[in-house]
Design an enzyme around this catalytic site. Sequence first.
Site, short mmCIF file in Angstrom:
data_model
loop_
_atom_site.label_atom_id
_atom_site.label_comp_id
_atom_site.label_asym_id
_atom_site.label_seq_id
_atom_site.Cartn_x
_atom_site.Cartn_y
_atom_site.Cartn_z
N TYR A 184 12.60 69.66 50.62
CA TYR A 184 13.57 70.30 51.50
C TYR A 184 14.08 71.61 50.90
CZ TYR A 184 13.19 65.91 54.03
OH TYR A 184 12.70 64.83 54.73
N GLY A 333 14.93 51.28 47.43
CA GLY A 333 14.91 51.82 48.77
C GLY A 333 14.48 50.80 49.80
#
Length: 376
Positions: A184, A333
């Site tokens: 990102y 996760g």
Amino acid sequence: MSTLFEEFRMGDTTLNNRIVMAPLTRSRAPHDAADERVALYYTQRATAGLIVSEGTPISREGQGYLFNPGIFTPEQIAGWRLTTDSVHAVGGKMFAQLWHVGRVSHPSIQEGGKLPVSATSKQAVGATAFGYDADGKPALVAPPAPRQLTTAEVSRIVGEFAQAAENAIEAGFDGVEIHGANGYLFEQFMNPLVNDRTDQYAADQLENRLRFTLEVIDAVVERIGAGRVGIRISPYGQLFDMPLYEQIDETYTALATEIGARKLAYVHVMDQSGFPAPGTEAGGGGPKATFINLLSIIKSKLPGTALILAGGMSRQRAQDMINDCIIDLAAFGTAYISNPDLVARLQNNWPLTEAKRETFYGGAAEGYVDYAPHRG
């Protein structure tokens, strides 16, 4: 004796254990604001020592996926307050992950159909955003070539991160995690094969490539204090057209040195070194040994700053790496999607429930808040 289940002091926050719920995009916020179902989802998982929220955009411009709760409007702040109040009521601690996707977005998400913005003018080839297709239906869509941010606009985004951090504290979060990973905006500045700027953020010098990241860190720290600030990074990650480059170790060693000097609460490293490189079969792997060596260097640069590792974590790996002082906290996760009581399952060696991958993104309660705790 494992310290995995013992208290840990991280910056300004005392955690009940060293298990972290990693940020997980779930796209369950139809109005881009957290609601009662989002609050239930996180509260079910609040036995984690630390919850890091799903990526929460700092602005409409920074959004690359539909149905993600942001942190830039009063309604979004109020929505997150419902979640943090609920998590705190059962003894949990929670940081907001502050997110700007940069070029990994699409005009259908942007205000007025504008192009996504980035450090670069280069398109993220092969990447996908989650926006609207030509028929106006939610779909995975290819990001176009972005518009390169002007120098003045970079300063504006620095300010938006600082404001988002202040908003997060207003929303009741214990702190914030700057999302500097996964291809990102921050990596679009740091990667010299992507950054094609010619100003003080250009790729010609290491300090220039790190300038934006350090400016954001400093602005956020000034607003809410270093003890409530973490950052996530992913050295050797190749998501969203992020090519490997020769200066990776130098880049992240320098960044860790600067972070260590600033005494942030933590650095959260995402291990993507085992991900297959683009165009290879799954399992092709990346430079795992080099990554582990870099991890140890990063750790050495962070006196007083906790090191979290995510990626391929198991109870045994977490125990061993914490006991060997390689990391301080272990993040899980996917396991948290289907095991809301993950801490108890790990502590008691109970079996883990397998997640339903088809329900990872979007939808309603199924695959989100309907996973049952272990019944012995």
